[in-house]
Scaffold this motif. Structure first.
Motif, PDB file in Angstrom:
ATOM      1  N   PHE A 365      11.670 -13.057  -2.183  1.00 38.19           N
ATOM      2  CA  PHE A 365      12.459 -12.167  -1.341  1.00 38.19           C
ATOM      3  C   PHE A 365      11.618 -11.672  -0.164  1.00 38.19           C
ATOM      4  CE2 PHE A 365      10.506  -9.671  -4.707  1.00 38.19           C
ATOM      5  CZ  PHE A 365      10.075  -8.499  -4.107  1.00 38.19           C
ATOM      6  N   ARG A 366      12.310 -11.123   0.823  1.00 42.33           N
ATOM      7  CA  ARG A 366      11.667 -10.502   1.982  1.00 42.33           C
ATOM      8  C   ARG A 366      11.948  -9.003   1.951  1.00 42.33           C
ATOM      9  NH1 ARG A 366       9.515 -14.523   5.380  1.00 42.33           N
ATOM     10  NH2 ARG A 366       8.217 -12.702   5.910  1.00 42.33           N
ATOM     11  N   VAL A 367      11.018  -8.245   2.495  1.00 40.58           N
ATOM     12  CA  VAL A 367      11.184  -6.792   2.618  1.00 40.58           C
ATOM     13  C   VAL A 367      11.492  -6.497   4.084  1.00 40.58           C
ATOM     14  CG1 VAL A 367      10.160  -4.533   2.215  1.00 40.58           C
ATOM     15  CG2 VAL A 367       9.527  -6.463   0.748  1.00 40.58           C
ATOM     16  N   THR A 368      12.677  -5.973   4.349  1.00 37.33           N
ATOM     17  CA  THR A 368      13.134  -5.775   5.735  1.00 37.33           C
ATOM     18  C   THR A 368      13.269  -4.303   6.095  1.00 37.33           C
ATOM     19  OG1 THR A 368      15.451  -5.896   4.998  1.00 37.33           O
ATOM     20  CG2 THR A 368      14.397  -7.962   5.652  1.00 37.33           C
ATOM     21  N   LYS A 369      12.637  -3.455   5.336  1.00 43.35           N
ATOM     22  CA  LYS A 369      12.758  -2.008   5.528  1.00 43.35           C
ATOM     23  C   LYS A 369      12.362  -1.602   6.954  1.00 43.35           C
ATOM     24  CE  LYS A 369      11.400   2.257   3.110  1.00 43.35           C
ATOM     25  NZ  LYS A 369      10.566   2.800   2.014  1.00 43.35           N
ATOM     26  N   GLY A 370      13.246  -0.895   7.611  1.00 46.09           N
ATOM     27  CA  GLY A 370      12.959  -0.396   8.946  1.00 46.09           C
ATOM     28  C   GLY A 370      12.916  -1.468  10.013  1.00 46.09           C
ATOM     29  N   GLY A 371      13.288  -2.712   9.659  1.00 40.46           N
ATOM     30  CA  GLY A 371      13.286  -3.790  10.632  1.00 40.46           C
ATOM     31  C   GLY A 371      11.932  -4.409  10.884  1.00 40.46           C
ATOM     32  N   ASP A 372      10.882  -3.839  10.318  1.00 43.01           N
ATOM     33  CA  ASP A 372       9.518  -4.349  10.495  1.00 43.01           C
ATOM     34  C   ASP A 372       9.127  -5.125   9.244  1.00 43.01           C
ATOM     35  OD1 ASP A 372       6.866  -4.876  11.012  1.00 43.01           O
ATOM     36  OD2 ASP A 372       6.206  -2.789  10.886  1.00 43.01           O
ATOM     37  N   VAL A 373       9.444  -6.420   9.239  1.00 40.96           N
ATOM     38  CA  VAL A 373       9.228  -7.216   8.031  1.00 40.96           C
ATOM     39  C   VAL A 373       7.747  -7.300   7.678  1.00 40.96           C
ATOM     40  CG1 VAL A 373       9.511  -9.492   6.975  1.00 40.96           C
ATOM     41  CG2 VAL A 373      11.337  -8.537   8.408  1.00 40.96           C
ATOM     42  N   ASP A 374       6.902  -7.662   8.637  1.00 45.19           N
ATOM     43  CA  ASP A 374       5.471  -7.823   8.342  1.00 45.19           C
ATOM     44  C   ASP A 374       4.853  -6.519   7.849  1.00 45.19           C
ATOM     45  OD1 ASP A 374       5.564 -10.466   9.058  1.00 45.19           O
ATOM     46  OD2 ASP A 374       4.844 -10.134  11.093  1.00 45.19           O
ATOM     47  N   GLY A 375       5.137  -5.430   8.538  1.00 44.72           N
ATOM     48  CA  GLY A 375       4.588  -4.137   8.132  1.00 44.72           C
ATOM     49  C   GLY A 375       5.123  -3.687   6.788  1.00 44.72           C
ATOM     50  N   SER A 376       6.403  -3.887   6.559  1.00 45.09           N
ATOM     51  CA  SER A 376       7.009  -3.482   5.287  1.00 45.09           C
ATOM     52  C   SER A 376       6.434  -4.280   4.126  1.00 45.09           C
ATOM     53  CB  SER A 376       8.530  -3.674   5.350  1.00 45.09           C
ATOM     54  OG  SER A 376       9.109  -2.817   6.297  1.00 45.09           O
ATOM     55  N   GLU A 377       6.221  -5.576   4.338  1.00 46.73           N
ATOM     56  CA  GLU A 377       5.687  -6.401   3.255  1.00 46.73           C
ATOM     57  C   GLU A 377       4.223  -6.077   2.967  1.00 46.73           C
ATOM     58  OE1 GLU A 377       8.783 -10.143   3.553  1.00 46.73           O
ATOM     59  OE2 GLU A 377       6.759 -10.389   4.389  1.00 46.73           O
ATOM     60  N   ARG A 378       3.463  -5.769   3.999  1.00 49.48           N
ATOM     61  CA  ARG A 378       2.074  -5.341   3.762  1.00 49.48           C
ATOM     62  C   ARG A 378       2.057  -4.053   2.947  1.00 49.48           C
ATOM     63  NH1 ARG A 378       1.203  -7.091   9.175  1.00 49.48           N
ATOM     64  NH2 ARG A 378       1.498  -4.953   9.939  1.00 49.48           N
ATOM     65  N   ALA A 379       2.932  -3.124   3.283  1.00 51.47           N
ATOM     66  CA  ALA A 379       2.993  -1.863   2.551  1.00 51.47           C
ATOM     67  C   ALA A 379       3.451  -2.091   1.115  1.00 51.47           C
ATOM     68  CB  ALA A 379       3.946  -0.897   3.255  1.00 51.47           C
ATOM     69  N   PHE A 380       4.432  -2.981   0.928  1.00 53.95           N
ATOM     70  CA  PHE A 380       4.936  -3.295  -0.412  1.00 53.95           C
ATOM     71  C   PHE A 380       3.808  -3.856  -1.282  1.00 53.95           C
ATOM     72  CE2 PHE A 380       6.857  -5.924  -3.658  1.00 53.95           C
ATOM     73  CZ  PHE A 380       8.008  -5.228  -4.040  1.00 53.95           C
ATOM     74  N   LEU A 381       3.038  -4.799  -0.727  1.00 54.74           N
ATOM     75  CA  LEU A 381       1.957  -5.417  -1.495  1.00 54.74           C
ATOM     76  C   LEU A 381       0.837  -4.418  -1.791  1.00 54.74           C
ATOM     77  CD1 LEU A 381       1.798  -8.853   0.351  1.00 54.74           C
ATOM     78  CD2 LEU A 381       2.562  -8.458  -1.991  1.00 54.74           C
ATOM     79  N   LYS A 382       0.505  -3.587  -0.833  1.00 52.86           N
ATOM     80  CA  LYS A 382      -0.558  -2.606  -1.036  1.00 52.86           C
ATOM     81  C   LYS A 382      -0.171  -1.596  -2.112  1.00 52.86           C
ATOM     82  CE  LYS A 382      -3.421   0.789   1.423  1.00 52.86           C
ATOM     83  NZ  LYS A 382      -3.712   1.431   2.738  1.00 52.86           N
ATOM     84  N   GLU A 383       1.042  -1.077  -2.035  1.00 54.04           N
ATOM     85  CA  GLU A 383       1.477  -0.050  -2.989  1.00 54.04           C
ATOM     86  C   GLU A 383       1.718  -0.634  -4.377  1.00 54.04           C
ATOM     87  OE1 GLU A 383       4.691   2.372  -1.466  1.00 54.04           O
ATOM     88  OE2 GLU A 383       3.870   2.258   0.569  1.00 54.04           O
ATOM     89  N   SER A 384       2.242  -1.849  -4.444  1.00 56.26           N
ATOM     90  CA  SER A 384       2.466  -2.460  -5.758  1.00 56.26           C
ATOM     91  C   SER A 384       1.134  -2.757  -6.445  1.00 56.26           C
ATOM     92  CB  SER A 384       3.292  -3.742  -5.617  1.00 56.26           C
ATOM     93  OG  SER A 384       2.623  -4.694  -4.810  1.00 56.26           O
ATOM     94  N   THR A 385       0.164  -3.237  -5.678  1.00 53.89           N
ATOM     95  CA  THR A 385      -1.158  -3.507  -6.257  1.00 53.89           C
ATOM     96  C   THR A 385      -1.789  -2.229  -6.790  1.00 53.89           C
ATOM     97  OG1 THR A 385      -1.500  -5.380  -4.764  1.00 53.89           O
ATOM     98  CG2 THR A 385      -3.464  -4.406  -5.756  1.00 53.89           C
ATOM     99  N   ALA A 386      -1.605  -1.122  -6.066  1.00 57.30           N
ATOM    100  CA  ALA A 386      -2.146   0.165  -6.513  1.00 57.30           C
ATOM    101  C   ALA A 386      -1.533   0.597  -7.837  1.00 57.30           C
ATOM    102  CB  ALA A 386      -1.887   1.233  -5.449  1.00 57.30           C
TER     103      ALA A 386
END
Length: 427
Positions: A365-386
């Motif tokens: 899946f893709r993370v499209t939160k706020g329309g910023d896909v790259d930024g949202s996915e980086r945040a998703f990966l960082k927070e999930s890893t934490a």
């Protein structure tokens, strides 16, 4: 520094292994059955090694209900090696059938009849086809390997999912549009595409054997969903899979093959005949009849990897009295949990494949939160890893997020990911 208990690893492979299996394997590496030697130090020619292979074969046959007229081979080279092996062996089987039809019962020294040889060559030029159903990156690579070995004129693309999905993978074309060859040496498909998150929901109807048992020679790559659901083994001539997703550790590849394709039922053509026909000759280590004849021990097989696979199978058999059906129910429930959480927030998540063919194993899946896909996915990966949810980065060729929910992912791991998906969407 996180401990093993602190994380749930959703990587696409090599995948998570059950902790108790690893503990048993670790002890066996030091001293196997009080022999004073570790399992990786014992000869592959020993009785000990033979017993490990035979037990693993028997347990796999039990778990998947493999009929007695099928053989189990342990090989090396991974799924990519099998792209070549299936083409080599099944082209050889096809040539042998055509040779018998043309030459009949002629003796070996009569097979050089120039008229009959020309007839066989003409038959190969006009009729030899390998059929490929392309639904993702792995089936695409399998077809490309066949074209490299045999020439593109001998490869028939039955269907290409990109043609119905704007040049991208994510769907499986309707069977009514498939263009199957009349007498293909094999029909190949990848049952689950790890990169694109596409899984065949069931065995294709148009490939099912007829009432008299006849039908196409069907080969499936099940590297990433084997052992996760029941398999209609009799519908296939061969199934292959790397161990590193649901079966064990990297280093061993399994082939389940119908004995009709092996001696004494069927001999591969001689190397001299294949040279005369300008067809490739397989490396001996990729010849199924050689591996079968030697009980998978033609060369030095990694007995340790077979042992790990065997321990995983024993755990599955002990966990699920109804065998593959039990794991199938669990796999479906885990996938429903994660997909359900994603579907609840369509403004935040976009599931990549079409709903009808979503993989239970690889949830893309893709993370499209706020329309910023790259930024949202980086945040998703960082927070999930934490939070201890690791290995979620999508394949480098397509990006995005990929949660691989293989058999070793516990239900609580799927629940934790579903909860995080909810929390991230609402944050």
């Amino acid at each position: 520094m996180p401990s093993r208990e602190d994380i749930t690893y959703f990587g696409a492979g090599p995948a998570l292994l059950p902790t108790d299996v690893l503990e048993t394997a670790a002890a066996s590496l030091l001293n196997y059955k009080d022999t004073g030697l570790g399992i990786a130090e014992h000869s592959h020619r020993s009785e000990l090694a033979t017993n490990i292979i035979n037990e693993a074969k028997a347990d796999l046959a039990s778990y998947l209900d493999i009929p007695e007229d099928y053989e189990v081979l342990f090989m090396q080279g991974g799924g990519t090696g099998e792209f070549s092996a299936t083409a080599y062996n099944l082209v050889g089987a096809w040539v042998e059938r055509k040779k018998k039809a043309i030459f009949g019962d002629l003796k070996a020294d009569e097979v050089n009849d120039p008229t009959l040889m020309q007839q066989l060559k003409t038959t190969i030029d006009k009729e030899l086809k390998l059929d490929y159903i392309i639904t993702g990156g792995w089936s695409q690579k399998a077809a490309a390997e066949a074209a490299r070995l045999l020439g593109p004129e001998h490869v028939n693309v039955v269907a290409d999912a990109r043609q119905i999905n704007d040049g991208k993978f994510g769907k499986i074309p309707d069977e009514s549009t498939w263009k199957l060859s009349e007498d293909a040496a094999m029909v190949y498909y990848c049952d689950n595409e790890t990169v694109d998150g596409v899984e065949f929901p069931a065995f294709p109807k148009c490939l099912e054997p007829k009432a008299d048992g006849s039908g196409p020679i069907v080969v499936a790559d099940m590297s990433s969903n084997i052992l996760s659901r029941r398999v209609p083994v009799r519908n296939f001539s061969a199934i292959f899979f790397g161990a590193q997703k649901n079966l064990g550790s990297t280093g061993v590849t399994v082939v389940i093959i119908k004995k009709d394709l092996l001696p004494p039922k069927l001999q591969q053509p001689s190397a001299s005949l294949m040279r005369k026909l300008a067809l490739p000759i397989p490396p001996i280590i990729l010849q199924y009849e050689i591996i079968a004849k030697n009980n998978s021990l033609y060369n030095t097989l990694s007995i340790f990897d077979v042992y790990v696979a065997g321990q995983v199978l024993k755990k599955l058999l002990n966990t699920y009295p109804d065998k593959a059906a039990g794991q199938e129910a669990v796999s479906a429930k885990k996938a429903q949990l994660i997909y359900g959480a994603l579907e609840a927030h369509p403004d935040v998540y976009k599931i990549v494949p079409d709903k009808a063919v979503r993989s239970r194993m690889n949830i893309c899946f893709r993370v499209t939160k706020g329309g910023d896909v790259d930024g949202s996915e980086r945040a998703f990966l960082k927070e999930s890893t934490a939070q201890g949810l690791t290995g979620l980065k999508g394949h480098r060729s397509v990006g995005g997020i990929r949660a691989s929910s293989y058999n070793s992912i516990p239900m609580k791991g799927a629940e934790a990911l579903a909860q995080f998906v909810e929390e991230f969407a609402k944050a």
